[in-house]
Design a protein around this motif. Structure first.
Motif, PDB file in Angstrom:
ATOM      1  N   VAL A 164     -28.105 -26.932  10.889  1.00 58.69           N
ATOM      2  CA  VAL A 164     -28.224 -27.170  12.334  1.00 58.69           C
ATOM      3  C   VAL A 164     -28.467 -25.841  13.048  1.00 58.69           C
ATOM      4  CG1 VAL A 164     -26.961 -27.855  14.414  1.00 58.69           C
ATOM      5  CG2 VAL A 164     -26.857 -29.290  12.369  1.00 58.69           C
ATOM      6  N   PHE A 165     -27.716 -24.839  12.643  1.00 64.58           N
ATOM      7  CA  PHE A 165     -27.913 -23.507  13.216  1.00 64.58           C
ATOM      8  C   PHE A 165     -28.516 -22.598  12.158  1.00 64.58           C
ATOM      9  CE2 PHE A 165     -24.253 -25.191  15.700  1.00 64.58           C
ATOM     10  CZ  PHE A 165     -24.921 -25.273  16.916  1.00 64.58           C
ATOM     11  N   PRO A 166     -29.364 -21.658  12.593  1.00 64.13           N
ATOM     12  CA  PRO A 166     -30.020 -20.788  11.613  1.00 64.13           C
ATOM     13  C   PRO A 166     -29.042 -19.794  10.992  1.00 64.13           C
ATOM     14  CG  PRO A 166     -30.522 -20.087  13.853  1.00 64.13           C
ATOM     15  CD  PRO A 166     -29.747 -21.361  13.969  1.00 64.13           C
ATOM     16  N   HIS A 167     -29.466 -19.216   9.895  1.00 64.71           N
ATOM     17  CA  HIS A 167     -28.655 -18.150   9.299  1.00 64.71           C
ATOM     18  C   HIS A 167     -28.672 -16.945  10.224  1.00 64.71           C
ATOM     19  CE1 HIS A 167     -27.578 -19.685   5.385  1.00 64.71           C
ATOM     20  NE2 HIS A 167     -28.698 -20.377   5.450  1.00 64.71           N
ATOM     21  N   PRO A 168     -27.514 -16.362  10.455  1.00 64.77           N
ATOM     22  CA  PRO A 168     -27.498 -15.193  11.335  1.00 64.77           C
ATOM     23  C   PRO A 168     -28.108 -13.993  10.618  1.00 64.77           C
ATOM     24  CG  PRO A 168     -25.328 -15.541  10.390  1.00 64.77           C
ATOM     25  CD  PRO A 168     -26.184 -16.675   9.910  1.00 64.77           C
ATOM     26  N   GLU A 169     -28.639 -13.087  11.402  1.00 65.63           N
ATOM     27  CA  GLU A 169     -29.076 -11.830  10.796  1.00 65.63           C
ATOM     28  C   GLU A 169     -27.835 -11.063  10.391  1.00 65.63           C
ATOM     29  OE1 GLU A 169     -31.932  -9.283  12.689  1.00 65.63           O
ATOM     30  OE2 GLU A 169     -33.026 -11.062  13.387  1.00 65.63           O
ATOM     31  N   LEU A 170     -27.826 -10.578   9.173  1.00 65.78           N
ATOM     32  CA  LEU A 170     -26.633  -9.895   8.682  1.00 65.78           C
ATOM     33  C   LEU A 170     -26.685  -8.414   9.037  1.00 65.78           C
ATOM     34  CD1 LEU A 170     -26.236 -11.594   5.183  1.00 65.78           C
ATOM     35  CD2 LEU A 170     -25.191 -12.241   7.356  1.00 65.78           C
ATOM     36  N   ASP A 171     -25.600  -7.937   9.556  1.00 62.81           N
ATOM     37  CA  ASP A 171     -25.492  -6.523   9.889  1.00 62.81           C
ATOM     38  C   ASP A 171     -24.392  -5.934   9.002  1.00 62.81           C
ATOM     39  OD1 ASP A 171     -24.963  -4.057  10.915  1.00 62.81           O
ATOM     40  OD2 ASP A 171     -24.629  -4.719  12.980  1.00 62.81           O
ATOM     41  N   GLU A 172     -24.844  -5.279   7.916  1.00 62.32           N
ATOM     42  CA  GLU A 172     -23.889  -4.816   6.907  1.00 62.32           C
ATOM     43  C   GLU A 172     -22.971  -3.710   7.428  1.00 62.32           C
ATOM     44  OE1 GLU A 172     -23.250  -6.387   4.276  1.00 62.32           O
ATOM     45  OE2 GLU A 172     -25.026  -7.682   4.142  1.00 62.32           O
ATOM     46  N   SER A 173     -23.360  -3.108   8.553  1.00 62.70           N
ATOM     47  CA  SER A 173     -22.533  -2.013   9.071  1.00 62.70           C
ATOM     48  C   SER A 173     -21.328  -2.521   9.865  1.00 62.70           C
ATOM     49  CB  SER A 173     -23.388  -1.101   9.959  1.00 62.70           C
ATOM     50  OG  SER A 173     -23.754  -1.812  11.133  1.00 62.70           O
ATOM     51  N   ARG A 174     -21.353  -3.832  10.214  1.00 66.67           N
ATOM     52  CA  ARG A 174     -20.236  -4.372  11.007  1.00 66.67           C
ATOM     53  C   ARG A 174     -18.963  -4.423  10.166  1.00 66.67           C
ATOM     54  NH1 ARG A 174     -19.154  -8.722  13.101  1.00 66.67           N
ATOM     55  NH2 ARG A 174     -18.782  -8.383  15.286  1.00 66.67           N
ATOM     56  N   THR A 175     -17.864  -4.133  10.782  1.00 67.48           N
ATOM     57  CA  THR A 175     -16.585  -4.302  10.097  1.00 67.48           C
ATOM     58  C   THR A 175     -15.630  -5.004  11.046  1.00 67.48           C
ATOM     59  OG1 THR A 175     -15.801  -2.177  10.861  1.00 67.48           O
ATOM     60  CG2 THR A 175     -16.778  -2.236   8.643  1.00 67.48           C
ATOM     61  N   GLY A 176     -14.443  -5.198  10.598  1.00 68.24           N
ATOM     62  CA  GLY A 176     -13.460  -5.865  11.449  1.00 68.24           C
ATOM     63  C   GLY A 176     -12.095  -5.803  10.805  1.00 68.24           C
ATOM     64  N   GLU A 177     -11.252  -6.661  11.307  1.00 68.60           N
ATOM     65  CA  GLU A 177      -9.860  -6.640  10.893  1.00 68.60           C
ATOM     66  C   GLU A 177      -9.601  -7.783   9.911  1.00 68.60           C
ATOM     67  OE1 GLU A 177      -5.610  -6.916  13.359  1.00 68.60           O
ATOM     68  OE2 GLU A 177      -7.487  -7.543  14.274  1.00 68.60           O
ATOM     69  N   ILE A 178      -8.862  -7.485   8.859  1.00 67.31           N
ATOM     70  CA  ILE A 178      -8.488  -8.554   7.920  1.00 67.31           C
ATOM     71  C   ILE A 178      -6.984  -8.798   8.029  1.00 67.31           C
ATOM     72  CG2 ILE A 178      -8.370  -9.262   5.494  1.00 67.31           C
ATOM     73  CD1 ILE A 178     -10.741  -7.377   4.959  1.00 67.31           C
TER      74      ILE A 178
END
Lengths: 334, 265
Positions: A164-178
């Motif tokens: 239904v929604f397209p695959h997002p463009e992946l930004d390998e530099s993004r990080t976040g909190e686990i």
């Protein structure tokens, strides 16, 4: 705004540690919704040895990941999964919760929704934030699109099919909190998944097929259905269906295209003996050429395709098959 | 004795369902002129109950929520072999979403009393959400298995069932009391017999309204529904078909040529 808006959540799914495409697609859409709400995107993933995989969620657009990592979470366990997600949602109060409409998602979502006392919408084909900052969940029904909202209860929950929604463009530099989730002590389960068995799907998968032939009630009977199947064979196409064809028992539920079935995006789509109900037609996304064969000149399908043939499909399709054979032989000789 | 409750829904006849349009004023569906029939998948649910009754000491209760005319589908289930039937019917129940429906049915089940197994079709042909079974299970605090397509072991406290899954199945072990939602692959529903219809004439359907069910008006129907239909829209197609005309031979010839020109075959 006097109150910080809760996050947009995606409850992700994995099979053998591989993240399902629908989960990443939903993170892509969650990103858009979160931007409008000025909030963050958070993903819940339960599984085993998933720690190496979570970067994919960040790359797709997640800001925070709630990770439940334990051997007992390797495959979907209804009670454990429900407990963990309900507890987490009560704690963090997400604004929106999106789940893929897989077999797991379709069972898990209502279990979570009922426990949280909130609404849940099935088979959405679009999600937007309205002027009141409320999630509008669009569903094809009764010849149009209906928008469903959950005005008061939170989270606003919806299930969405892959594609239904397209695959997002992946930004390998993004990080976040686990955030590592505590695994609850073994509750004495009343229902357990003992085993999950998957077979290699037969034939060409609908989702990635360059040509899709779809049949509907106009097939008339199983003989008519076989004629339509013959067309898909000669074209090396994937064979799809509408709900009436599934209900008649001519084909399996897995072949159903549309809102509550599969989403396809072929080069060529040929709809045979189907009226063009929106529930089916929304499942065909970005086809290059679309053809419909139906004996009713007034069928709505003719307003949704490029070429229309008004004829009895049981008579027309066998001749079409012969002509395609001729064409294919010519093409090889040239 | 195995106490089975089969939950069934009266849905607009799928063959005529396309006649149903949305009323823009009330934002509800107008069901005028389209007859209500027993939801197709609920026949598979009934069939499972009947097969279990043939092999075990079992008692089948049928439960539905809907307008008074939905009594007909409860009657149909009695004719198929159910022992007793209940219909939850009240104007206050109208306009319910899946949540409020599941809640009301769960209240009905609590009033009916003890049960071992609740069976329902995995989805209705009109809503097709698949929510009511699992939400009911959540309200009743019992386990659920959705999309059951094979009963592997039955009769004891723990049952084993298979449930359909993308390209496969999951094998589940479940402790009764529980809710199963069933798929079409599970069985082939039997058809009504004349003797069944005759026997069903003597069976009474119990009707419960809001008061008899003992629930608050704000917890059921539209008022008890977390979701509402907010707006309706028509869809403009980006395509319009060029109708290929002529004799059948002409049409075949032209179509193949057009597909060849577009390089899609």
């Amino acid at each position: 705004m006097n109150k910080q808006c809760g996050s947009v959540w995606v409850v992700a799914e994995q099979i053998d540690c591989r993240i399902l495409p629908v989960s990443l697609q939903l993170i892509g859409q969650a990103r858009k919704l979160a931007k409008e709400l000025n909030t963050s995107v958070e993903t819940v993933i339960l599984g085993d040895q998933m720690d190496k995989r979570v970067q994919e969620f960040f790359a797709a657009g997640a800001d925070r990941i709630y990770l439940g990592n334990a051997p007992e979470l390797a495959i979907y366990q209804p009670e454990m999964y429900t407990e963990m997600i309900v507890k987490l949602a009560k704690e963090h109060q997400p604004e929106i919760m999106l789940i893929g409409s897989t077999s797991m998602g379709t069972e898990l979502a209502p279990l979570v929704a009922a426990r949280l006392g909130t609404g849940l919408t099935a088979h959405c084909i679009d999600l937007i934030i309205d002027d009141n900052k409320i999630l509008e969940q669009r569903i094809p029904a009764y010849g149009g699109l209906i928008s469903i909202i959950c005005p008061e209860k939170r989270p606003q929950m919806a299930t969405i099919a892959s594609g239904v929604f397209p695959h997002p463009e992946l930004d390998e530099s993004r990080t976040g909190e686990i955030i590592h989730l505590e695994i609850p002590n073994e509750i004495s389960p009343r229902v357990q998944t003992l085993e999950i068995v998957r077979e290699e799907p037969e034939g060409i998968p609908l989702e990635s097929a360059p040509i899709v032939v779809a049949g509907g009630a106009g097939a008339g009977d199983i003989e008519g259905w076989r004629i339509i199947a013959g067309l898909s064979e000669i074209l090396n196409a994937a064979l799809g269906s509408t709900r009436p064809a599934v209900d008649e028992g001519w084909t399996e539920l897995e072949t159903m295209i549309g809102q509550s079935g599969k989403m396809v995006s072929p080069e060529l789509y040929i709809g045979v003996g189907l009226s063009g109900e929106l529930q089916h037609m929304v499942g065909i996304v970005g086809a290059k050429v679309m053809v419909a064969i139906n004996n009713d000149a007034n069928a709505p399908v003719f307003e949704q395709v490029d070429y229309g043939i008004v004829d009895d499909c049981r008579e027309f399709v066998p001749m079409l098959i012969e002509k395609i054979k001729e064409y294919q032989e010519r093409k090889i000789t040239c | 004795m195995l106490k089975i409750i089969v939950c069934v829904k009266a849905v607009p006849d799928p063959k005529e369902a396309h006649k149903i349009k949305i009323d823009p004023a009330t934002k509800t569906l107008t069901r005028a002129d389209v007859p209500l029939v027993l939801n197709l998948l609920d026949k598979n649910a009934m069939e499972l109950a009947l097969l279990l009754k043939e092999q075990l000491d079992a008692h089948i209760t049928v439960l539905s929520m809907g307008p008074p005319v939905a009594g007909n589908i409860v009657k149909e289930c009695l004719a198929l072999g159910a022992n007793q039937g209940f219909l939850l019917s009240d104007r206050a129940f109208g306009g319910a979403d899946a949540y409020a429906t599941a809640y009301t049915l769960a209240k009905g089940i609590e009033k009916i009393g003890e049960f071992d197994l609740i069976i329902c079709g995995m989805a209705s042909s009109d809503g097709s959400t698949e929510w009511v079974g699992p939400e009911m299970a959540a309200f009743l605090k019992v386990p659920v298995v959705t999309r059951v397509n094979e009963i592997v072991e039955f009769g004891g406290e723990w049952w084993k069932v298979k449930a359909s899954l993308e390209n496969g199945y999951r094998l589940m072990q479940v402790k009764l009391p529980a809710v199963f939602t069933v798929s079409r692959e599970l069985n082939t529903p039997r058809t009504l017999s004349f003797s069944g219809i005759i026997k069903a004439r003597k069976k009474e359907i119990t009707l419960w309204d809001l008061n008899e069910l003992g629930v608050l008006e704000e917890t059921v129907g539209q008022k008890g529904s977390p979701t509402i239909v907010s707006s309706l829209a028509t869809v403009n197609s980006k395509r319009i078909a060029e109708i290929i005309s002529g004799t059948r031979e002409d049409k075949v010839e032209q179509l193949v040529q057009k597909l060849a020109d577009a390089a899609v075959i």
